[in-house]
Design an enzyme around this catalytic site. Structure first.
Site, PDB file in Angstrom:
ATOM      1  N   ILE A 129       9.077   7.450  17.579  1.00  0.00           N
ATOM      2  CA  ILE A 129       8.976   7.203  19.084  1.00  0.00           C
ATOM      3  C   ILE A 129       9.593   5.936  19.563  1.00  0.00           C
ATOM      4  O   ILE A 129       9.427   4.845  18.975  1.00  0.00           O
ATOM      5  CB  ILE A 129       7.618   7.185  19.648  1.00  0.00           C
ATOM      6  CG1 ILE A 129       6.714   8.234  19.047  1.00  0.00           C
ATOM      7  CG2 ILE A 129       7.387   6.835  21.093  1.00  0.00           C
ATOM      8  CD1 ILE A 129       5.321   8.574  19.407  1.00  0.00           C
TER       9      ILE A 129
ATOM     10  N   ASN B 296       7.341   5.911  13.649  1.00  0.00           N
ATOM     11  CA  ASN B 296       6.822   7.158  14.012  1.00  0.00           C
ATOM     12  C   ASN B 296       7.772   7.954  14.733  1.00  0.00           C
ATOM     13  O   ASN B 296       7.241   9.041  15.353  1.00  0.00           O
ATOM     14  CB  ASN B 296       5.675   6.654  14.499  1.00  0.00           C
ATOM     15  CG  ASN B 296       5.682   6.167  16.170  1.00  0.00           C
ATOM     16  OD1 ASN B 296       6.735   6.004  16.634  1.00  0.00           O
ATOM     17  ND2 ASN B 296       4.399   5.968  16.525  1.00  0.00           N
TER      18      ASN B 296
ATOM     19  N   ASP C 172      10.742   4.936   5.377  1.00  0.00           N
ATOM     20  CA  ASP C 172      11.375   3.937   5.971  1.00  0.00           C
ATOM     21  C   ASP C 172      12.628   4.296   6.996  1.00  0.00           C
ATOM     22  O   ASP C 172      13.261   5.073   6.561  1.00  0.00           O
ATOM     23  CB  ASP C 172      11.957   2.770   5.179  1.00  0.00           C
ATOM     24  CG  ASP C 172      11.935   1.218   5.592  1.00  0.00           C
ATOM     25  OD1 ASP C 172      11.866   1.272   6.991  1.00  0.00           O
ATOM     26  OD2 ASP C 172      11.908   0.391   4.891  1.00  0.00           O
TER      27      ASP C 172
ATOM     28  N   SER D 214      -4.701  10.468 -10.694  1.00  0.00           N
ATOM     29  CA  SER D 214      -3.900  11.915 -11.049  1.00  0.00           C
ATOM     30  C   SER D 214      -4.080  12.695 -10.035  1.00  0.00           C
ATOM     31  O   SER D 214      -3.357  13.669  -9.553  1.00  0.00           O
ATOM     32  CB  SER D 214      -3.882  12.425 -12.504  1.00  0.00           C
ATOM     33  OG  SER D 214      -4.894  12.503 -12.713  1.00  0.00           O
TER      34      SER D 214
ATOM     35  N   ASN E 216       7.795   0.882  14.036  1.00  0.00           N
ATOM     36  CA  ASN E 216       6.791   1.414  12.861  1.00  0.00           C
ATOM     37  C   ASN E 216       7.159   3.037  12.591  1.00  0.00           C
ATOM     38  O   ASN E 216       6.219   3.643  11.932  1.00  0.00           O
ATOM     39  CB  ASN E 216       5.347   1.394  13.849  1.00  0.00           C
ATOM     40  CG  ASN E 216       5.304   2.363  14.998  1.00  0.00           C
ATOM     41  OD1 ASN E 216       6.241   3.028  15.236  1.00  0.00           O
ATOM     42  ND2 ASN E 216       4.181   2.354  15.594  1.00  0.00           N
TER      43      ASN E 216
ATOM     44  N   ASP F  21      14.859  -3.749   1.659  1.00  0.00           N
ATOM     45  CA  ASP F  21      14.104  -5.043   2.208  1.00  0.00           C
ATOM     46  C   ASP F  21      12.837  -5.307   1.469  1.00  0.00           C
ATOM     47  O   ASP F  21      12.191  -6.069   2.289  1.00  0.00           O
ATOM     48  CB  ASP F  21      13.957  -4.807   3.681  1.00  0.00           C
ATOM     49  CG  ASP F  21      13.168  -3.364   3.850  1.00  0.00           C
ATOM     50  OD1 ASP F  21      12.579  -2.673   2.920  1.00  0.00           O
ATOM     51  OD2 ASP F  21      13.082  -2.830   4.924  1.00  0.00           O
TER      52      ASP F  21
ATOM     53  N   ASP G 166      12.337   1.723  17.080  1.00  0.00           N
ATOM     54  CA  ASP G 166      11.042   2.460  16.456  1.00  0.00           C
ATOM     55  C   ASP G 166      10.654   1.522  15.354  1.00  0.00           C
ATOM     56  O   ASP G 166      10.865   1.885  14.272  1.00  0.00           O
ATOM     57  CB  ASP G 166      11.706   3.839  15.955  1.00  0.00           C
ATOM     58  CG  ASP G 166      10.688   4.648  15.253  1.00  0.00           C
ATOM     59  OD1 ASP G 166       9.625   4.322  15.387  1.00  0.00           O
ATOM     60  OD2 ASP G 166      10.902   5.529  14.684  1.00  0.00           O
TER      61      ASP G 166
ATOM     62  N   VAL H 172      10.084  -3.689   9.765  1.00  0.00           N
ATOM     63  CA  VAL H 172      10.326  -2.421  10.196  1.00  0.00           C
ATOM     64  C   VAL H 172       9.859  -1.490   9.429  1.00  0.00           C
ATOM     65  O   VAL H 172      10.387  -1.282   8.350  1.00  0.00           O
ATOM     66  CB  VAL H 172      11.720  -1.919  10.807  1.00  0.00           C
ATOM     67  CG1 VAL H 172      11.712  -0.581  11.317  1.00  0.00           C
ATOM     68  CG2 VAL H 172      12.063  -2.677  12.001  1.00  0.00           C
TER      69      VAL H 172
END
Length: 587
Positions: free
Chosen positions: A252, A250, A224, A282, A248, A205, A246, A232
Site C-alpha cells: 500500500i 504491505n 523486502d 522442523s 512496511n 541492508d 511503502d 524499510v
C-alpha cells in the site's frame, strides 16, 4: 534429526557435487567475494545443503550412520528413476546434473562416470539399496533394511573370493573416499560461518529480510521491498521518511487524491495491524522430503524444483501452518495452505507480508534461547505488535539416543531466557503463545504396519534407523510401548511447566498464553470420523514423524479456531477497507 532430515541430499552433494575443487582455493564470502557472482551463489547453495546434511561434521555412527541412510535413500531413488525411464544409471545421473545451473552442472557431469558403472553393476545383480551401500562402504556393520533381498545378494557375493567380492566396488570406494574428503576444511569452514545463523544469505541492508525466495529469504520472512534501506521492511509502523512510500512492504503506497492523506493512513490506521512470528523446530518450518522421489512411478519432472527445495533446507515454510501464504506450485505437496498468517491476512490486508518463520530443523529450547531467537527482527518502538508462537514441540524429548530428554529445570531456564529476550524486542501489546510438546506415542500404532515409500514396512525403517543411531525420535518411533509411554510422560511434564513459567513471570511488552499441541489422539479420531480418511494422511510419509501438508492445513485451522474462541479480539477486527485495498492494490 538434522542428519536424518538431509538424507536425500547425498545424491546432489556427496555423489554429484563433490567435484575436483582446488584444495588451495578458499572462498571466503565474509571477507572476499569472488568476481564470478554466479559461482559464488552456487557455492552458497552447495554449502547450505552440506550444512543441513551434517557432512561437515559427519561421524561414523554404528553401521555408517547418516552416510548409510543417505546412501540407501539415494540408491533407491536412482534405481526407481532408471526403471521408470528404462534408462541406464549414467543417463539418469546426467539428467539430474542438468537440473542444476552451471558451473555445478558441468562439474556434476564430469563426476558421473566415476559412480555410475558400479551402481549399475550392483543393481543389475539384484542388490537392494542397503547391499549396494555396503558394497561401496557407506554402510557398515550389521544394520539391514531390505532383509530378504539383502540376504540373497549377500549369499551371492559370499560365494566369491574376497578379492572378487571387493573388485567391483574397490575403484568406486576409493573414488568416493577421495571426493568426500576433499580437503574442504578452510573452504567449508569459511562458508559455514556465514550461513549457520539462520538469517537470509542475501540481505544487503542487514534487516533480516530479503528479495530472494530461498536461503532463508522470503519463503521464511515477508519479502523486502527495498533491500537498500534497513528502515524499510515488513511490519514497520513508523515511516522512515515519506509517509506515502511503502515503508512496511504491505503493497500500500501513495496518497488519497480526495483527502491528500497517505493511503496507509486512510486504509490501515486504527485497524489493529500485527504480524505473525514463529520460533520453532522442523514442524514449524514444515520439513518434508517429497515421497515422489522414491516411488516406482517417479519422473524427472518430480525433480524440476530440486534447487529451490534444497535452498530451503527441505523445509516448506511458505506452506506451513504458521506462516504459509501460498499454495504449492511444484506438484509435490498436495492440499491447500491454511495458516495462522493467512487467516490474519484475510481479516486485515494491511497485515500483508508481516510474518517471520524462524523454524530450525532439530531445534531444542536450549538452542532457541542461546542463538535462534536472536534472529528475530522486531523494533519495539517502530514496529507493529506481533503474535509470536513459541512452538518447540518435539526435540526436547526426541533424539537418536534413547532417554536423552531435556531436564525439567533446563527447559524452564531455556524458555524463560527466550521470553526475557523477546521482551526486549517486541512492541507493546504483543502476545506470545506457547505451544506444548506433542504427544507422539500414537505415531507407531498408526504407521508401523503400513508400507514406507521405500518399499518396506515402517517398523523395519524404524529398526534400521535405530540400529544406525539415526532414529529422529527413538522414544516414539519404537516398538517398545514402555519407552513410548515414558517419552510421552516426559513431554507432558515439560509442557506443564509453561503454566508455572506464566504464573511467576511478568513481561512488559506482551502477555503469554498456553495451548496444547493440537495434533492429539482425540483430534485424529475426530478427523477420521468426520472425513472418513485414514489417520496416516495427516503424517508425512517419508519420515512418518511430521505433519503432512493436509496435517499442516487442519492444524493451522484448528489452532486458529481454538485461540479465536478463547480470545476473540487477539487477531484483530476485520478491516472494513479490505475491498478498497484489493481494488487499488490487488489481492
Amino acid at each position: 534429526m538434522n542428519t536424518f532430515i538431509a538424507s536425500i541430499l547425498l545424491i546432489i552433494c556427496a555423489i554429484l557435487l563433490l567435484q575436483e575443487v582446488d584444495a588451495k582455493t578458499k572462498i571466503n564470502i565474509a571477507k572476499e567475494r569472488p568476481s564470478n557472482k554466479k559461482y559464488e551463489i552456487e557455492m552458497i547453495r552447495i554449502a547450505r545443503a552440506f550444512q543441513q546434511m551434517g557432512l561437515d561434521k559427519m561421524k561414523d555412527n554404528p553401521g555408517g550412520g547418516s552416510k548409510c541412510i543417505s546412501c540407501v535413500i539415494v540408491i533407491r531413488m536412482i534405481e526407481r528413476l532408471a526403471a521408470a525411464h528404462d534408462e541406464s544409471v549414467k543417463s539418469i545421473l546426467d539428467k539430474i546434473c542438468d537440473l542444476f545451473p552451471s558451473p555445478t552442472k558441468d562439474q556434476c557431469h564430469k563426476f558421473v562416470p566415476t559412480v555410475a558403472w558400479i551402481i549399475q553393476l550392483l543393481l543389475s545383480e539384484g542388490a537392494p539399496p542397503d547391499s549396494v551401500c555396503k558394497s561401496i562402504h557407506l554402510c557398515t556393520g550389521e544394520c539391514v533394511l531390505f532383509k530378504n533381498e539383502f540376504a540373497k545378494h549377500e549369499a551371492m557375493v559370499g560365494a566369491k573370493t574376497p578379492e572378487e567380492a571387493k573388485s567391483s566396488s574397490s575403484k568406486f570406494a576409493m573414488a568416493i573416499k577421495k571426493e568426500i574428503s576433499l580437503q574442504f576444511s578452510s573452504w567449508w569452514d569459511d562458508i559455514v560461518k556465514t550461513i549457520s545463523d539462520h538469517k537470509p544469505i542475501f540481505d544487503t541492508d542487514s534487516d533480516y529480510f530479503s528479495t530472494v525466495f530461498g536461503l532463508r529469504g522470503y519463503a521464511w520472512r515477508g519479502k523486502d521491498c527495498d533491500d537498500s534501506s534497513d528502515n524499510v521492511y515488513p511490519g514497520r509502523k513508523t515511516p522512515s521518511g515519506d509517509a506515502t512510500s511503502d515503508y512496511n512492504c504491505n503493497g500500500i503506497h501513495g496518497k488519497d487524491p480526495e483527502s491528500g492523506k497517505p493511503w496507509k493512513e486512510v486504509l490501515c490506521k486504527g485497524t489493529d495491524q500485527k504480524g505473525v512470528i514463529v520460533l520453532g523446530d522442523s514442524l514449524a518450518a514444515h520439513f518434508r522430503i517429497p515421497q515422489q522421489w522414491v516411488l516406482p512411478n517417479v519422473t524427472m519432472a518430480d525433480f524440476s524444483h530440486i534447487v529451490s527445495i534444497l535452498e530451503n533446507e527441505l523445509d516448506w515454510p511458505h506452506l506451513s501452518m504458521y506462516t504459509g501464504y501460498t499454495n504449492d506450485t511444484t506438484g509435490l505437496t498436495p492440499s491447500k495452505t491454511q495458516s495462522i498468517y493467512s487467516q490474519l491476512l484475510a481479516r486485515n490486508l494491511c497485515n500483508r507480508n508481516d510474518f517471520q518463520n524462524i523454524g530450525v530443523n532439530g531445534a531444542r529450547t536450549g538452542a532457541m534461547a542461546s542463538k535462534i531467537s536472536k534472529t528475530i527482527n522486531r523494533d519495539p518502538e517502530n514496529d507493529h505488535p506481533a503474535i509470536v508462537f513459541h512452538a518447540l514441540v518435539g526435540n526436547d524429548v526426541c533424539s537418536p539416543h534413547i532417554g536423552r530428554y531435556t531436564p525439567r529445570e533446563d527447559f524452564i531456564k531455556n524458555v524463560e531466557e527466550t521470553f526475557s529476550y523477546l521482551d526486549t524486542k517486541l512492541p507493546q501489546n504483543s502476545t506470545v503463545i506457547a505451544i506444548g510438546l506433542a504427544q507422539g506415542g500414537f505415531l507407531y500404532d498408526i504407521m508401523s504396519n503400513l508400507t514406507h515409500p521405500l518399499g518396506v514396512p515402517y517398523k523395519n525403517v524404524y529398526d534400521f534407523l535405530t540400529c544406525l543411531e539415526m532414529n529422529p525420535c527413538s522414544g516414539w518411533l519404537s516398538n517398545n510401548a514402555t519407552l513410548r509411554a515414558e517419552t510421552s510422560a516426559h513431554a507432558e511434564m515439560l509442557s506443564a511447566t509453561y503454566d508455572e513459567i506464566i504464573a511467576k513471570n511478568n513481561y512488559k511488552n506482551f502477555n503469554v498464553l498456553y495451548y496444547k499441541f493440537p495434533l492429539t489422539k482425540e483430534f485424529i479420531e475426530e478427523f477420521v470420523q468426520q472425513f472418513h480418511l485414514p489417520p496416516s494422511v495427516l503424517i508425512e510419509p517419508m519420515d512418518s514423524f511430521h505433519a503432512s501438508q493436509l496435517g499442516q492445513e487442519v492444524l493451522g485451522l484448528k489452532l486458529f479456531q481454538m485461540i479465536s474462541e478463547d480470545h476473540p479480539d487477539l487477531f484483530g477486527p476485520i478491516n472494513p477497507n479490505n475491498d478498497k485495498i484489493r481494488q487499488l492494490f490487488g489481492n
